[in-house]
Every structure is written in C-alpha cells, then in structure tokens.
Design a protein around this motif. Structure first.
Motif, PDB file in Angstrom:
ATOM      1  N   GLY A   1      30.062  36.124  49.343  1.00 12.37           N
ATOM      2  CA  GLY A   1      30.860  35.523  48.410  1.00 12.37           C
ATOM      3  C   GLY A   1      32.440  35.462  49.070  1.00 12.37           C
ATOM      4  N   TYR A   2      32.989  34.562  47.907  1.00 15.96           N
ATOM      5  CA  TYR A   2      34.157  34.034  48.909  1.00 15.96           C
ATOM      6  C   TYR A   2      35.649  34.873  49.569  1.00 15.96           C
ATOM      7  CZ  TYR A   2      32.197  30.127  47.221  1.00 15.96           C
ATOM      8  OH  TYR A   2      31.006  28.621  46.735  1.00 15.96           O
ATOM      9  N   ARG A   3      35.443  36.438  48.945  1.00 14.74           N
ATOM     10  CA  ARG A   3      36.582  37.285  49.300  1.00 14.74           C
ATOM     11  C   ARG A   3      37.583  37.078  49.012  1.00 14.74           C
ATOM     12  NH1 ARG A   3      36.806  36.326  55.595  1.00 14.74           N
ATOM     13  NH2 ARG A   3      36.282  33.685  54.467  1.00 14.74           N
ATOM     14  N   PRO A   4      37.919  37.234  47.575  1.00 14.58           N
ATOM     15  CA  PRO A   4      39.002  36.687  46.829  1.00 14.58           C
ATOM     16  C   PRO A   4      39.921  37.897  47.296  1.00 14.58           C
ATOM     17  CG  PRO A   4      37.739  38.267  45.011  1.00 14.58           C
ATOM     18  CD  PRO A   4      36.795  37.395  46.713  1.00 14.58           C
ATOM     19  N   ALA A   5      39.871  39.034  47.459  1.00 12.63           N
ATOM     20  CA  ALA A   5      40.600  39.897  47.993  1.00 12.63           C
ATOM     21  C   ALA A   5      41.937  39.440  48.966  1.00 12.63           C
ATOM     22  CB  ALA A   5      40.291  41.505  47.717  1.00 12.63           C
ATOM     23  N   VAL A   6      40.908  38.926  50.113  1.00 12.03           N
ATOM     24  CA  VAL A   6      41.388  38.448  50.932  1.00 12.03           C
ATOM     25  C   VAL A   6      42.147  36.602  51.200  1.00 12.03           C
ATOM     26  CG1 VAL A   6      40.990  40.594  52.652  1.00 12.03           C
ATOM     27  CG2 VAL A   6      39.713  38.485  52.466  1.00 12.03           C
ATOM     28  N   GLY A   7      41.987  35.938  49.825  1.00  8.66           N
ATOM     29  CA  GLY A   7      42.479  34.880  49.594  1.00  8.66           C
ATOM     30  C   GLY A   7      41.185  33.961  50.531  1.00  8.66           C
TER      31      GLY A   7
ATOM     32  N   TRP B   1      34.870  41.670  43.272  1.00  5.54           N
ATOM     33  CA  TRP B   1      36.749  41.914  42.826  1.00  5.54           C
ATOM     34  C   TRP B   1      37.654  41.410  43.355  1.00  5.54           C
ATOM     35  CZ3 TRP B   1      34.134  47.973  41.668  1.00  5.54           C
ATOM     36  CH2 TRP B   1      32.988  47.853  41.155  1.00  5.54           C
ATOM     37  N   HIS B   2      38.500  41.302  42.500  1.00  3.57           N
ATOM     38  CA  HIS B   2      39.882  42.047  43.347  1.00  3.57           C
ATOM     39  C   HIS B   2      40.242  42.938  43.065  1.00  3.57           C
ATOM     40  CE1 HIS B   2      43.671  38.836  44.465  1.00  3.57           C
ATOM     41  NE2 HIS B   2      44.334  39.814  43.279  1.00  3.57           N
ATOM     42  N   PHE B   3      41.182  43.075  44.312  1.00  2.00           N
ATOM     43  CA  PHE B   3      42.007  44.130  44.333  1.00  2.00           C
ATOM     44  C   PHE B   3      43.226  44.374  44.742  1.00  2.00           C
ATOM     45  CE2 PHE B   3      37.946  44.853  45.710  1.00  2.00           C
ATOM     46  CZ  PHE B   3      37.055  45.893  44.823  1.00  2.00           C
ATOM     47  N   PRO B   4      44.372  45.211  44.477  1.00  2.00           N
ATOM     48  CA  PRO B   4      45.587  44.855  44.149  1.00  2.00           C
ATOM     49  C   PRO B   4      46.466  44.913  45.445  1.00  2.00           C
ATOM     50  CG  PRO B   4      45.238  46.816  42.629  1.00  2.00           C
ATOM     51  CD  PRO B   4      44.021  45.927  43.383  1.00  2.00           C
ATOM     52  N   ASP B   5      45.896  45.474  46.294  1.00  2.00           N
ATOM     53  CA  ASP B   5      46.319  45.905  47.403  1.00  2.00           C
ATOM     54  C   ASP B   5      44.744  45.902  48.294  1.00  2.00           C
ATOM     55  OD1 ASP B   5      46.148  48.788  46.964  1.00  2.00           O
ATOM     56  OD2 ASP B   5      47.495  49.013  46.207  1.00  2.00           O
ATOM     57  N   LEU B   6      44.879  45.981  49.449  1.00  2.00           N
ATOM     58  CA  LEU B   6      44.551  46.760  50.589  1.00  2.00           C
ATOM     59  C   LEU B   6      44.088  48.477  50.428  1.00  2.00           C
ATOM     60  CD1 LEU B   6      45.134  44.667  54.241  1.00  2.00           C
ATOM     61  CD2 LEU B   6      43.679  44.245  52.987  1.00  2.00           C
TER      62      LEU B   6
ATOM     63  N   LEU C   1      40.921  47.743  47.854  1.00  2.00           N
ATOM     64  CA  LEU C   1      40.042  47.690  48.603  1.00  2.00           C
ATOM     65  C   LEU C   1      38.781  48.558  49.788  1.00  2.00           C
ATOM     66  CD1 LEU C   1      38.224  45.037  49.581  1.00  2.00           C
ATOM     67  CD2 LEU C   1      40.175  44.348  51.101  1.00  2.00           C
ATOM     68  N   VAL C   2      39.481  49.320  50.631  1.00  2.00           N
ATOM     69  CA  VAL C   2      39.361  49.892  51.633  1.00  2.00           C
ATOM     70  C   VAL C   2      38.639  51.198  50.511  1.00  2.00           C
ATOM     71  CG1 VAL C   2      39.871  52.429  53.571  1.00  2.00           C
ATOM     72  CG2 VAL C   2      40.662  49.349  53.199  1.00  2.00           C
ATOM     73  N   ASP C   3      39.535  52.235  49.841  1.00  2.00           N
ATOM     74  CA  ASP C   3      38.423  53.201  49.189  1.00  2.00           C
ATOM     75  C   ASP C   3      37.430  52.209  48.484  1.00  2.00           C
ATOM     76  OD1 ASP C   3      40.837  54.903  48.704  1.00  2.00           O
ATOM     77  OD2 ASP C   3      41.464  53.945  47.371  1.00  2.00           O
ATOM     78  N   GLN C   4      37.321  50.775  48.026  1.00  2.00           N
ATOM     79  CA  GLN C   4      36.133  50.121  46.960  1.00  2.00           C
ATOM     80  C   GLN C   4      34.754  50.203  48.149  1.00  2.00           C
ATOM     81  OE1 GLN C   4      35.119  50.140  43.684  1.00  2.00           O
ATOM     82  NE2 GLN C   4      33.476  50.134  44.610  1.00  2.00           N
TER      83      GLN C   4
END
Length: 313
Positions: A245-251, A285-290, A293-296
């Motif tokens: 994917g496009y990695r929305p969590a890290v832009g 998914w988009h995550f509010p913070d890193l 993200l790491v937990d997921q």
C-alpha cells in the motif's frame, strides 16, 4: 526447446518461408486456458513442420485503454519466459499504441498474419476480439482465412471451480484476496517478484525490519496486510508478514510492498525475491501515532504466524 526469438515490430521477414502456426492474445498470466492454446499451437506446428509463433502486445491492450492502473498478472519479463516455457519458437510482441489500436481488423490480418508471418493456421481463445474498436471477431478471422489461405481455429474454454478461466476473472480474484481460486485458474500460486530496494529504514527503527519491493506504477495493487511466503536470496518458502500500500500512517505516496521476514537478519538489498500471498489479514489503516502502529504490527505478526502454521492457533 530453450531458445525463442522475440520481435517487437510488425515489419520484417517471416520466421519461416514455409509459414507458421500462430496464436494471438494478450496472454497476461499465461494461465491454464492460455497454456491449452499454446500447447495446441505447438502440436500443430510440429505436425506441419513449421514454427510455433505467438502474437501478443505490450502494453496490454486493456492497459492502453484503462483510465487507471490495471493489475498485471505477469510483468513483461515473466510473460515472455512463461510463453517460452510453452515451447514457442517466436514471440512477436507488438507495441500497442494509438496506431495499432486504430488498425482495422482486415489491415491487421493482411499486415501481420499474412505478410509478416505467412500464417498457415491461426488459433485464438474463446470470445477473441481484435482490431479497431474490437470490430474483428472469430467469424471475420475465419472468412479472411478462406480468402488468404490460412485456417482459423478457436480453442474451447478451460474452466476452474466451474468458472471459465480468464485473465479478467483472475484479476478479480486477486483484488478480492481469493488466492486459492486464483491458483486453480493460473495453474500455480500467484507470486510477485522484484528486487529489494532501500527504504526509509522505519521498520527497522520500529523493531520490524522489512525488505522493500517497488510495485509497478502501471499495475493496480490489492492493498492490505498479508501472511506471505518468500523465495529468493537464499530463502525457500520463508514465512513473513507483508504490507502492500501507500503507508498512510507514515505519509507514504508510492505503492510499496514491505515484507518482514520472521527469524531472519540477513542482507537482501538488490536480491530478487518472489512473494507468495497466502492470506489477507486486514486493509491498510491510518493510526493516530507510531505507538498504535507498532501495537498493530505486533498483532499482525502474531496472526500471520498462526495463518502460516508456524505457531499453533
């Protein structure tokens, strides 16, 4: 047979003065239906003592007309190798551009099949269409053959799980993460192959180093998180978890395949890997913070290990 001539132009000398047995098609995936067609062409060429020739196109006609990316079942290089493996002597892979798209069916027959290839027999798959606005069909091909001195034949459709096998249907299966169904139609597992490139090293910083493979810009991606098996670079069916994917969590802005290999710490930069998608776990998914993200990622890794049979459920 290990040699196959590859040509890209419809001008040139015929592959044999005695003529040829010719198959026409896009052949994306070289699936079981394609293999039946190419096997028939090989057998007829042997019977007549002439070369077996495939006429195909790059880019794919469907890709030329698509308004967005089209999921490629086989990159150009792999498609050539799989056609070669079917015992074909000559691949005439025409550049599909506006000029070829605008060529009338009769002009295609006269210029490519008659003048360029001296076709004795022309074989196509079920529902074959060709020429400007897809105006050419099997009936037109058959009638032209009677005029020009070649025989046109259509192979019967192959089915898998009760459905007719087609590249379009296999694309639908992959986009729906129906990897087992795609395997039955392809005759093999679907795998994506590419070279490992350097990324942002973010995965390593988060404790989950990844091997990164670029996804072709002209190929649609079936995004998400997947349990995978990896071959290449010394690895054989190595278990992993992958994100496409496009990695929305890290832009992120570029479609990227990131693969975390379990219990592996080697250097794979520049190596060619083949990724076998075993099962989809979730969408991007988009995550509010890193930290979230790491937990997921940890949960994804645990689930992948169970799906791959590495860890008991």
């Amino acid at each position: 047979r290990c040699t196959m001539k590859l040509s890209r132009d419809h001008d040139g000398s015929p592959p044999s003065p005695k003529g040829a047995v010719v198959a026409i098609g896009a052949f994306d995936g070289v699936h079981l239906g394609h293999q039946s067609l190419l096997g028939q062409v090989r057998a007829r060429a042997d019977a007549l003592g002439v070369p077996a020739v495939v006429v195909s196109f790059e880019p794919l006609p469907r890709q030329h007309f698509a308004r967005g990316p089209l999921l490629r079942l086989t990159p150009f290089r792999e498609r050539v190798e799989r056609i070669r493996a079917c015992g074909i002597d000559h691949l005439l892979c025409l550049r599909f551009d506006d000029a070829l798209a605008g060529m009338s069916p009769r002009a295609f027959i006269e210029r490519v099949l008659v003048k360029r290839l001296r076709a004795k027999e022309v074989w196509v798959g079920p529902g074959f269409r060709f020429g400007h606005r897809r105006e050419g069909d099997f009936d037109l091909l058959e009638a032209a053959g009677m005029h020009h001195g070649f025989v046109a034949s259509e192979v019967a459709a192959r089915t898998a799980d009760g459905e007719r096998i087609s590249s379009s249907r296999i694309r639908e299966m992959l986009l729906a993460s129906e990897f087992e169904a795609a395997q039955h139609a392809l005759g093999r597992r679907y795998q994506y192959s590419g070279r490992v490139v350097r990324g942002q090293q973010l995965g390593r910083q988060l404790g989950f180093p990844t091997a990164n493979l670029r996804w072709p810009q002209n190929s649609q991606g079936f995004g998400g998180i997947f349990a995978v098996r990896v071959d290449g670079g010394g690895l054989v069916r190595h278990p992993g978890v992958a994100s496409l994917g496009y990695r929305p969590a890290v832009g992120g802005k570029e479609l990227l395949l990131e693969v975390h290999l379990f219990d592996f710490d080697g250097d794979l930069y520049g190596k060619r890997l083949s990724i076998d998608f075993i099962a989809k776990q979730r969408d991007e998914w988009h995550f509010p913070d890193l930290a979230s993200l790491v937990d997921q990622i940890r949960r994804d890794a645990d689930e992948a290990l169970v799906l791959l049979g590495v860890r008991p459920a």
